[in-house]
Design a protein around this motif. Structure first.
Motif, PDB file in Angstrom:
ATOM      1  N   GLU A  62      -5.073  -8.173   1.997  1.00 57.93           N
ATOM      2  CA  GLU A  62      -3.774  -7.766   1.464  1.00 57.93           C
ATOM      3  C   GLU A  62      -3.912  -7.075   0.114  1.00 57.93           C
ATOM      4  OE1 GLU A  62      -0.648  -7.966   2.766  1.00 57.93           O
ATOM      5  OE2 GLU A  62      -1.560  -8.616   4.646  1.00 57.93           O
ATOM      6  N   LEU A  63      -4.930  -7.446  -0.642  1.00 62.45           N
ATOM      7  CA  LEU A  63      -5.145  -6.880  -1.972  1.00 62.45           C
ATOM      8  C   LEU A  63      -6.000  -5.620  -1.943  1.00 62.45           C
ATOM      9  CD1 LEU A  63      -5.814 -10.239  -3.857  1.00 62.45           C
ATOM     10  CD2 LEU A  63      -3.719  -8.860  -3.938  1.00 62.45           C
ATOM     11  N   CYS A  89      -0.950 -14.742  -6.305  1.00 59.12           N
ATOM     12  CA  CYS A  89      -1.329 -14.914  -4.899  1.00 59.12           C
ATOM     13  C   CYS A  89      -1.082 -16.333  -4.413  1.00 59.12           C
ATOM     14  CB  CYS A  89      -2.787 -14.540  -4.700  1.00 59.12           C
ATOM     15  SG  CYS A  89      -3.149 -12.783  -4.870  1.00 59.12           S
ATOM     16  N   LYS A 123       1.786 -11.900   1.489  1.00 60.00           N
ATOM     17  CA  LYS A 123       1.724 -10.465   1.765  1.00 60.00           C
ATOM     18  C   LYS A 123       1.685  -9.700   0.453  1.00 60.00           C
ATOM     19  CE  LYS A 123       1.943 -11.081   6.193  1.00 60.00           C
ATOM     20  NZ  LYS A 123       0.725 -10.865   7.018  1.00 60.00           N
ATOM     21  N   ARG A 124       1.163  -8.487   0.520  1.00 59.56           N
ATOM     22  CA  ARG A 124       0.974  -7.700  -0.697  1.00 59.56           C
ATOM     23  C   ARG A 124       2.281  -7.513  -1.476  1.00 59.56           C
ATOM     24  NH1 ARG A 124      -3.245  -3.854  -1.905  1.00 59.56           N
ATOM     25  NH2 ARG A 124      -2.712  -2.717  -3.795  1.00 59.56           N
ATOM     26  N   SER A 125       3.374  -7.219  -0.764  1.00 58.55           N
ATOM     27  CA  SER A 125       4.653  -6.994  -1.445  1.00 58.55           C
ATOM     28  C   SER A 125       5.116  -8.233  -2.189  1.00 58.55           C
ATOM     29  CB  SER A 125       5.712  -6.552  -0.434  1.00 58.55           C
ATOM     30  OG  SER A 125       5.909  -7.550   0.560  1.00 58.55           O
ATOM     31  N   GLU A 181       2.950  -8.650  -5.354  1.00 58.29           N
ATOM     32  CA  GLU A 181       3.306  -7.694  -6.410  1.00 58.29           C
ATOM     33  C   GLU A 181       4.619  -8.083  -7.092  1.00 58.29           C
ATOM     34  OE1 GLU A 181       3.232  -3.991  -4.321  1.00 58.29           O
ATOM     35  OE2 GLU A 181       1.065  -3.719  -4.611  1.00 58.29           O
TER      36      GLU A 181
END
Length: 301
Positions: free
Chosen positions: A49-50, A278, A290-292, A295
């Motif tokens: 994901e990163l 994370c 998840k990445r979103s 962030e």
């Protein structure tokens, strides 16, 4: 390259009931899922994901092992598992009702020849690589396996990360792991006393550094985390606001974020920020972060 090791991966069969489990009766599920995992695999999933490539190592067996391997490939994970001749990769049954009940499989026996194959794979690692060892060791394997692997890599410059408890963690300290990640309770067990407050946690972390650890990352659930880095710096961070719905994989996610953050920036404070984001994103989700989501939380830290 980053390599993760999962000695006893699993397929989690998650069953949801809309009422209490009735023992001895027929129970009908209202939903079900299959989750492919294990601590090292969880780390690889969050690294993906990163945007960080990794290779998931470990042992698989039988048709369940083949299913797990195909499923991880479909998720975009690179694997290089050792295939065992006997047994089957375990299935864990997780019943989510008014109370949660778990029935975890034993997994296949891992012969000495398979461990030797893993050691030979790791012999090729260099100072450009990171090795992440996470979780317990199956009863069929020597309980000094972590020590053996780190001793074999000693002097090669490989950054080794160990996320384990008690003797498994204490016994690898002489091999100077790059990072260890106990929680505050596990850290207390290692130093033989209950820890209250940042000052005591920092002092205990320094004790583990004196025994060989380079960086000590202490997770404290809703209280955030504390890092004592190899230069002597102390970094403290709080936890983002959110509702905890799933603690499974949060620690693995923190390890993934820390490693990715450090490799990208070379800064321990940034590694701690990303690791915390994370870990929290997974805790606030039904699955791995998840990445979103990561962030969004990172922007609040």
């Amino acid at each position: 390259m980053i390599y993760t090791v999962t000695f006893n991966p699993a397929i989690d069969y998650v069953v949801r009931l809309d009422k209490a489990l009735e023992v001895g009766e027929v129970n009908r599920a209202v939903g079900e899922d299959c989750v492919l995992g294990g601590k090292g695999i969880n780390v690889s999933g969050v690294l993906r994901e990163l945007g960080c490539e990794s290779v998931a190592l470990g042992f698989v067996a039988g048709e369940t092992g083949a299913w797990l391997e195909r499923g991880l490939a479909a998720q975009g994970l690179c694997t290089d598992f050792i295939h065992l001749d006997h047994g089957m990769t375990r299935i864990n049954v997780k019943i989510k009702a008014s109370e949660e009940t778990e029935l975890n499989g034993a997994g296949p026996a891992i012969p000495a020849s398979a461990l030797q194959q893993l050691e030979e794979k790791l012999d090729g690692l260099t100072e450009n690589d990171v090795l992440i060892l996470a979780g317990s060791i199956p009863s069929s394997m020597p309980q000094d396996t972590y020590e053996r692997l780190l001793a074999r890599l000693d002097g090669k410059g490989v950054r080794c990360v160990v996320d384990a408890t008690r003797a498994l963690l204490a016994n690898v300290l002489p091999f100077h792991p790059f990072l260890i990640k106990p929680n505050n309770h596990e850290l207390g067990e290692l130093v033989g006393r209950e820890l209250t407050g940042d000052a005591e946690i920092t002092a205990a972390a320094r004790t583990l550094q004196e025994k060989g650890a380079r960086n000590v990352l202490v997770s404290m659930a809703g209280d955030g985390a504390l890092l004592v880095d190899e230069a002597g710096g102390v970094h403290r961070i709080g936890c983002p606001k959110g509702k905890v719905v799933n603690s499974v994989g949060a620690g693995d996610s923190m390890v993934a974020g820390f490693v990715a953050g450090y490799l990208k920036t070379g800064r321990y404070d940034e590694a701690l920020r990303l690791g915390t984001a994370c870990g929290s994103a997974t805790a606030f989700s039904l699955g791995l972060a998840k990445r979103s989501e990561i962030e969004t939380l990172l922007a609040t830290l």
